[in-house]
Design a protein around this motif. Sequence first.
Motif, mmCIF file in Angstrom:
data_model
loop_
_atom_site.group_PDB
_atom_site.id
_atom_site.type_symbol
_atom_site.label_atom_id
_atom_site.label_comp_id
_atom_site.label_asym_id
_atom_site.label_seq_id
_atom_site.Cartn_x
_atom_site.Cartn_y
_atom_site.Cartn_z
ATOM 1 N N GLY A 94 35.661 -14.074 38.893
ATOM 2 C CA GLY A 94 35.143 -14.347 40.234
ATOM 3 C C GLY A 94 36.220 -14.608 41.271
ATOM 4 N N TYR A 95 37.462 -14.447 40.893
ATOM 5 C CA TYR A 95 38.560 -14.603 41.856
ATOM 6 C C TYR A 95 39.699 -13.668 41.471
ATOM 7 C CZ TYR A 95 40.440 -17.541 38.113
ATOM 8 O OH TYR A 95 40.891 -17.993 36.914
ATOM 9 N N TYR A 108 40.042 -16.266 46.421
ATOM 10 C CA TYR A 108 38.779 -15.522 46.477
ATOM 11 C C TYR A 108 38.883 -14.227 47.285
ATOM 12 C CZ TYR A 108 36.590 -19.648 44.473
ATOM 13 O OH TYR A 108 36.250 -20.665 43.640
ATOM 14 N N LYS A 290 29.782 -15.412 51.027
ATOM 15 C CA LYS A 290 29.857 -15.719 49.598
ATOM 16 C C LYS A 290 29.441 -17.164 49.325
ATOM 17 C CE LYS A 290 31.549 -13.577 46.479
ATOM 18 N NZ LYS A 290 30.846 -12.701 45.496
ATOM 19 N N LYS A 291 29.920 -18.067 50.198
ATOM 20 C CA LYS A 291 29.606 -19.484 50.003
ATOM 21 C C LYS A 291 28.110 -19.740 50.134
ATOM 22 C CE LYS A 291 34.026 -21.487 51.004
ATOM 23 N NZ LYS A 291 34.979 -21.897 52.030
ATOM 24 N N GLU A 293 25.717 -17.572 49.672
ATOM 25 C CA GLU A 293 25.050 -16.955 48.509
ATOM 26 C C GLU A 293 25.123 -17.891 47.294
ATOM 27 O OE1 GLU A 293 26.791 -13.133 47.746
ATOM 28 O OE2 GLU A 293 25.888 -12.271 49.550
ATOM 29 N N LYS A 294 26.287 -18.498 47.127
ATOM 30 C CA LYS A 294 26.513 -19.401 46.000
ATOM 31 C C LYS A 294 25.576 -20.612 46.084
ATOM 32 C CE LYS A 294 30.446 -21.274 43.516
ATOM 33 N NZ LYS A 294 31.824 -21.751 43.655
ATOM 34 N N GLU A 297 22.135 -19.520 45.150
ATOM 35 C CA GLU A 297 22.104 -19.299 43.710
ATOM 36 C C GLU A 297 21.908 -20.641 42.975
ATOM 37 O OE1 GLU A 297 21.682 -16.500 41.034
ATOM 38 O OE2 GLU A 297 22.232 -16.052 43.119
ATOM 39 N N GLU A 298 22.665 -21.643 43.417
ATOM 40 C CA GLU A 298 22.614 -22.957 42.789
ATOM 41 C C GLU A 298 21.251 -23.618 43.010
ATOM 42 O OE1 GLU A 298 27.393 -23.880 43.100
ATOM 43 O OE2 GLU A 298 26.003 -24.874 44.476
#
Lengths: 303, 303
Positions: A94-95, A108, A290-291, A293-294, A297-298
């Motif tokens: 992921g990075y 990232y 991305k942040k 989305e994360k 997701e969480e």
Amino acid sequence: MKEEKDRIHDLAIVGCGPAGLSAAINARARNLDFVLLGSEFCSPKLYKAQKVNNYLGYYDISGDELRNKFLDHIKASGLKVENSKVDGIYTGDGYYSLMAGFESFNTYSIILATGINYTDLVKGEEELVGRGISYCATCDAGLFKGKKVAAISYTRESIEEVEFLVDMVKEVVFIPSFQIDKTIDIPATQIIKGKPVEFKKDGEQINIKLNNQQLYVDGVFIFREVIPPDKLVPGIELTGPHIEVNKDMETNLEGIFAAGDCTGTPYQLGRAVGQGQIAALNAASYLSKKKSEKVKEEEKIKV
Amino acid sequence: MKEEKDRIHDLAIVGCGPAGLSAAINARARNLDFVLLGSEFCSPKLYKAQKVNNYLGYYDISGDELRNKFLDHIKASGLKVENSKVDGIYTGDGYYSLMAGFESFNTYSIILATGINYTDLVKGEEELVGRGISYCATCDAGLFKGKKVAAISYTRESIEEVEFLVDMVKEVVFIPSFQIDKTIDIPATQIIKGKPVEFKKDGEQINIKLNNQQLYVDGVFIFREVIPPDKLVPGIELTGPHIEVNKDMETNLEGIFAAGDCTGTPYQLGRAVGQGQIAALNAASYLSKKKSEKVKEEEKIKV
């Protein structure tokens, strides 16, 4: 070093010419956590320009003066250029991981602002990369333990890498393209003056043809100002020697942007500064997307 | 004026914001014969910026100071901005004609660096352009002889065009979006304070809805800072409000390039400067290619 190892930055900017520096001040404006990785001397090409007249806002200025204005801007923004020449970029979980001599950086997103080689590759070089030819002592010296290698240097800054090679392998034949200062003590087995014209595989060995002689070695390390982008980042899409980018300066690899001469012609200062800015602002957008989305997701996982 | 009429320039740069000015110094560096057409006040947007920190080489500088640096560069390059607001671009016989108030310019190539409107179009405006709504008094006033028109002004610089309208038509209702200075004497039939919210066709007339009243006229002239690009250049390809360009800053129309905010986001200084440079250098390549084709063509005819 230990701290750095465990840290994942938002962004790494690779290169400190006009594109990289412009990316840096714009990444700063967006409050990104980033590293700016460059060589000891930012933008030798700009430094050598006698007069610059076509960068809006400055006229009749020497390349060296303009370069100093750029570096003053960096300093005034509280930024600093890490003297780290990136020689390999790899995908982690992921990075990305960037190898730079003995250091490594995790991030990232990446902006490649590496510039371009103004000298051609040597005949046979392209085909033998990964088959006996390497651009990275730190990465590949271990493969040649107990063996004889050639270290072909196009840049004075690579002397440190040559010294590392000497510690790792049996014999190092050092072939610099520049005059060696008498005060520099290179512990290489042999120093040869000559211009490489061709590399050929000969059984397990590589035959190096110079303009004035030839020799056989087990491996070849080539140290250039700029590593060809597809050797630096496996899988990156090129058109000729240039990194393929869209208008947002995105490459074909997620989270990797490019700016400046490495993306194509015209090789010009204003273009590089503009592209560096676009790349940084789009990297910022990418990271914030991305942040979020994360976070979503969480939240899903919690439910 | 007479001389200008018979002359065909290499290039016209439309707009004198950062993109247009950067295009100009680069066109100068390539020795092109060009005109730089702008408004009386180059880059009001830059002028208003309190502090600029993200244009490489200058930091902690006010927008006004930086704008002056840019204009100094133009002067030092022996260039000058023609105070001519282009309001229509038409295809001639192998060249383009640019209408700018009472003047016109002929040119083989164009760089559009017109910036972008930060205010939205009025409801109904888009559909009625060419059907009663016009952006160009010089072009269309003649269509409304003996009739009643509204002149909606978003810019003080348009007062001259309103005066021209007054001379040409029967009645002018003047609707300015700004405070009118008492010393300015506008000979309009009527001055209305109000904000246009909708235009509607009603038989042969146009119904203008303001936030506080409505009125009927035969025609509407709208004077904005920036004319929408497809109204300025018929047939130019847009994506949303932005001119579609490739990496060389070429539009879909041969010999027409675009640079800066009119080509898309981010609306940023460095991006505009870089794109202006790319557009100018590619316009130079385009022109030299055209010239060599022309020479070949003439040689063929001789044979």
